[in-house]
Design a protein around this motif. Structure first.
Motif, PDB file in Angstrom:
ATOM      1  N   MET A 138       0.825  -1.214   0.000  1.00 31.62           N
ATOM      2  CA  MET A 138       0.000   0.000   0.000  1.00 31.62           C
ATOM      3  C   MET A 138       0.857   1.261   0.000  1.00 31.62           C
ATOM      4  N   LEU A 139       2.035   1.169   0.609  1.00 30.31           N
ATOM      5  CA  LEU A 139       2.949   2.310   0.669  1.00 30.31           C
ATOM      6  C   LEU A 139       3.906   2.329  -0.516  1.00 30.31           C
ATOM      7  N   ASN A 140       3.664   1.429  -1.491  1.00 30.67           N
ATOM      8  CA  ASN A 140       4.436   1.382  -2.745  1.00 30.67           C
ATOM      9  C   ASN A 140       5.924   1.126  -2.508  1.00 30.67           C
ATOM     10  N   VAL A 141       6.208   0.211  -1.575  1.00 30.01           N
ATOM     11  CA  VAL A 141       7.587  -0.183  -1.298  1.00 30.01           C
ATOM     12  C   VAL A 141       7.824  -1.562  -1.921  1.00 30.01           C
ATOM     13  N   PRO A 142       8.727  -1.680  -2.885  1.00 29.97           N
ATOM     14  CA  PRO A 142       9.018  -2.996  -3.479  1.00 29.97           C
ATOM     15  C   PRO A 142       9.377  -4.027  -2.417  1.00 29.97           C
ATOM     16  N   CYS A 143       8.866  -5.232  -2.570  1.00 31.23           N
ATOM     17  CA  CYS A 143       8.981  -6.269  -1.543  1.00 31.23           C
ATOM     18  C   CYS A 143       9.730  -7.490  -2.056  1.00 31.23           C
ATOM     19  N   VAL A 144      10.464  -8.116  -1.134  1.00 28.13           N
ATOM     20  CA  VAL A 144      10.995  -9.460  -1.331  1.00 28.13           C
ATOM     21  C   VAL A 144      10.399 -10.317  -0.225  1.00 28.13           C
ATOM     22  N   THR A 145       9.739 -11.402  -0.600  1.00 24.72           N
ATOM     23  CA  THR A 145       9.105 -12.257   0.399  1.00 24.72           C
ATOM     24  C   THR A 145       9.380 -13.724   0.121  1.00 24.72           C
ATOM     25  N   THR A 146       9.440 -14.494   1.195  1.00 24.67           N
ATOM     26  CA  THR A 146       9.544 -15.953   1.049  1.00 24.67           C
ATOM     27  C   THR A 146       8.206 -16.500   0.554  1.00 24.67           C
ATOM     28  N   ASN A 147       8.260 -17.698   0.026  1.00 29.31           N
ATOM     29  CA  ASN A 147       7.057 -18.312  -0.555  1.00 29.31           C
ATOM     30  C   ASN A 147       6.269 -19.077   0.514  1.00 29.31           C
ATOM     31  N   PHE A 148       5.874 -18.376   1.582  1.00 27.82           N
ATOM     32  CA  PHE A 148       5.084 -19.019   2.632  1.00 27.82           C
ATOM     33  C   PHE A 148       3.723 -19.447   2.074  1.00 27.82           C
ATOM     34  N   ASP A 149       3.013 -20.243   2.862  1.00 32.79           N
ATOM     35  CA  ASP A 149       1.848 -20.982   2.382  1.00 32.79           C
ATOM     36  C   ASP A 149       0.798 -20.174   1.637  1.00 32.79           C
ATOM     37  N   VAL A 150       0.466 -18.955   2.107  1.00 37.14           N
ATOM     38  CA  VAL A 150      -0.633 -18.195   1.485  1.00 37.14           C
ATOM     39  C   VAL A 150      -0.122 -16.950   0.755  1.00 37.14           C
ATOM     40  N   VAL A 151       1.134 -16.937   0.392  1.00 35.61           N
ATOM     41  CA  VAL A 151       1.723 -15.719  -0.184  1.00 35.61           C
ATOM     42  C   VAL A 151       1.031 -15.292  -1.468  1.00 35.61           C
ATOM     43  N   TYR A 152       0.580 -16.273  -2.273  1.00 28.71           N
ATOM     44  CA  TYR A 152      -0.001 -15.908  -3.573  1.00 28.71           C
ATOM     45  C   TYR A 152      -1.440 -15.421  -3.455  1.00 28.71           C
ATOM     46  N   ALA A 153      -1.952 -15.326  -2.224  1.00 29.85           N
ATOM     47  CA  ALA A 153      -3.245 -14.673  -2.028  1.00 29.85           C
ATOM     48  C   ALA A 153      -3.134 -13.178  -2.310  1.00 29.85           C
ATOM     49  N   GLN A 154      -1.901 -12.647  -2.300  1.00 32.68           N
ATOM     50  CA  GLN A 154      -1.728 -11.222  -2.558  1.00 32.68           C
ATOM     51  C   GLN A 154      -0.542 -10.888  -3.464  1.00 32.68           C
TER      52      GLN A 154
ATOM     53  N   TYR B 283      12.859  -2.773 -10.549  1.00 35.73           N
ATOM     54  CA  TYR B 283      12.461  -2.035  -9.344  1.00 35.73           C
ATOM     55  C   TYR B 283      11.360  -1.026  -9.673  1.00 35.73           C
ATOM     56  N   GLN B 284      11.555  -0.267 -10.748  1.00 33.30           N
ATOM     57  CA  GLN B 284      10.565   0.740 -11.128  1.00 33.30           C
ATOM     58  C   GLN B 284       9.277   0.102 -11.640  1.00 33.30           C
ATOM     59  N   HIS B 285       9.402  -1.061 -12.304  1.00 30.87           N
ATOM     60  CA  HIS B 285       8.207  -1.772 -12.761  1.00 30.87           C
ATOM     61  C   HIS B 285       7.352  -2.173 -11.565  1.00 30.87           C
ATOM     62  N   ILE B 286       8.000  -2.731 -10.524  1.00 29.74           N
ATOM     63  CA  ILE B 286       7.269  -3.163  -9.331  1.00 29.74           C
ATOM     64  C   ILE B 286       6.632  -1.968  -8.637  1.00 29.74           C
ATOM     65  N   LYS B 287       7.381  -0.890  -8.511  1.00 29.38           N
ATOM     66  CA  LYS B 287       6.850   0.316  -7.857  1.00 29.38           C
ATOM     67  C   LYS B 287       5.657   0.862  -8.640  1.00 29.38           C
ATOM     68  N   GLY B 288       5.772   0.866  -9.962  1.00 32.01           N
ATOM     69  CA  GLY B 288       4.675   1.353 -10.807  1.00 32.01           C
ATOM     70  C   GLY B 288       3.452   0.461 -10.700  1.00 32.01           C
ATOM     71  N   TYR B 289       3.664  -0.839 -10.629  1.00 28.81           N
ATOM     72  CA  TYR B 289       2.548  -1.778 -10.501  1.00 28.81           C
ATOM     73  C   TYR B 289       1.838  -1.566  -9.166  1.00 28.81           C
ATOM     74  N   GLN B 290       2.623  -1.367  -8.101  1.00 28.72           N
ATOM     75  CA  GLN B 290       2.037  -1.151  -6.784  1.00 28.72           C
ATOM     76  C   GLN B 290       1.204   0.128  -6.756  1.00 28.72           C
ATOM     77  N   ILE B 291       1.674   1.162  -7.422  1.00 31.22           N
ATOM     78  CA  ILE B 291       0.960   2.448  -7.435  1.00 31.22           C
ATOM     79  C   ILE B 291      -0.434   2.295  -8.030  1.00 31.22           C
ATOM     80  N   GLN B 292      -0.547   1.452  -9.070  1.00 29.41           N
ATOM     81  CA  GLN B 292      -1.841   1.343  -9.741  1.00 29.41           C
ATOM     82  C   GLN B 292      -2.717   0.199  -9.222  1.00 29.41           C
TER      83      GLN B 292
END
Length: 393
Positions: A319-335, A366-375
């Motif tokens: 929501m704050l448009n910060v690019p994220c790196v996350t592990t593939n925990f069980d429900v990660v693809y819900a978002q 990095y900019q692609h992810i930030k742009g995707y988050q913005i929209q």
């Protein structure tokens, strides 16, 4: 006449379930609902954020008894509660030695239940906000026309034993899971209750989060990456992975400072910090009632969880448009959409490091992810309508 609703939760300390409850309470129509909150532990950091319309019940007699010194407990001559305290303590130790066949909350309730008195009031609706003690308490000690149980963690991964909880969930009219993935896991554990399960996502309000993120903070001004992780200091959050990843980043010559916002038992992670020699670049900031300015200050938000119910902190960073790196925990693809609103990596320190370096060095990505988050769509306050449907409104 307003409908009376009782919510029961362990505490309002810092955590995703607690934040989700606060979000729901902030959206309720108090012209229609008379809301009461029962907590097992008082003094949580989020209590000050409760809407003024919420009535907070006093501490339960048994939890107040347990907070006293051992001497005061014995001098009370309250044999019922003394016996429960001793038996619970002995059983928890025995359970741990046997490899914890019961979850701690189940082991606790097994011998503490008799020490809790039923609540004297009767409610239209009673809601157990979370598995474990709230679910056991509402099932046995609360009178209500309807009862709903919230499930906000991976039931199997958290170590709950279905056989123990079976009779408690029988008492509920509906069982609410905070993601479709959690609902599938719960239905597998309790197939006989699958017709009672529904999904209502953890509610998050982007206007509130964006506004709170504007609060000024002071972090050391240094060259290099600013990494931030927010979450309680519990094994579920994978801080052992984070600490090793910080060590590997340092070995590879990456300039960075990694900030961890969250309270809890810091001893295990402090040992890792000392072992890896990362105190100069890996900082524990403790619990913060408002973690959002720290998220906003990050170049990359890092989530190293091993399992989750949904993972509100990851949603909040997006929501704050910060690019994220996350592990593939069980429900990660819900978002998460790997490569679009962040990077999803294997559950290892090496994979986390590769993800961080990839985002730090590939500006186009990095900019692609930030742009995707913005929209992308922000928040889900519309989930309150599902809650009203549950109440029969």
């Amino acid at each position: 006449m307003r409908k009376s609703i009782l919510f029961v939760i362990n505490s309002l300390g810092c955590g995703g379930a607690e934040k989700s409850l606060l979000s729901l309470l902030s959206l309720l129509d108090y012209d229609k609902y008379d809301v009461t909150l029962q907590m097992f532990r008082r003094g949580g950091m989020f209590e000050e954020l409760l809407p003024p319309e919420v009535h907070v019940r006093k501490e339960l007699d048994y939890t107040a008894f347990c907070s006293q010194s051992l001497a005061k407990q014995m001098l009370s001559f309250d044999l019922r509660r003394i016996a429960a305290r001793v038996r619970t303590s002995l059983f928890l130790r025995s359970n741990a030695k046997k490899g914890s066949p019961l979850h701690d909350a189940q082991a606790y309730w097994k011998y503490s239940a008799a020490a809790y008195d039923p609540l004297p009031e009767r409610y239209d609706v009673a809601i157990a906000w979370g598995q474990g003690t709230p679910t056991h308490f509402v099932a046995e000690k609360v009178r209500a026309q309807k009862k709903f149980a919230w499930v906000n963690v991976n039931y199997e991964a958290a170590g709950h034993q279905a056989e123990f909880d079976e009779p408690y969930y029988k008492e509920y009219d509906s069982i609410v899971c905070v993601s479709e993935e959690l609902r599938s896991i719960f239905d597998k554990a309790f197939p006989r209750y699958s017709k009672k399960t529904v999904t209502i996502l953890d509610i998050n309000n982007p206007k509130t989060i964006t506004s709170m993120a504007q609060q000024p903070i002071s972090l050391p001004s240094e060259d290099g990456l600013t990494l931030v992780t927010v979450g309680r200091l519990v094994p579920q959050k994978g801080y052992d992975i984070a600490a090793k990843a910080a060590w590997l980043l340092k070995k590879r010559g990456v300039r960075f400072r990694w900030y961890v916002v969250g309270g809890g038992d810091s001893e295990p992670i402090e040992k890792d910090i000392a072992q890896y020699g990362i105190r100069d670049c890996f900082t524990l900031l403790g619990a913060k009632a408002n973690p959002y300015p720290y998220m906003k200050a990050a170049d990359i938000y890092v989530q190293t969880s091993k399992f989750e119910g949904y993972c509100l902190t990851l949603a909040e960073a997006r929501m704050l448009n910060v690019p994220c790196v996350t592990t593939n925990f069980d429900v990660v693809y819900a978002q998460m959409i790997d490569g679009d609103n962040g990077l999803v990596v294997e559950m290892s320190a090496e994979a986390v490091v590769d993800g961080i370096i990839r985002l730090a060095t590939d500006q186009e990505l990095y900019q692609h992810i930030k742009g995707y988050q913005i929209q992308e769509k922000k928040g889900n306050v519309e989930e309150i309508e599902k809650f009203y449907d549950l109440l029969g409104e």
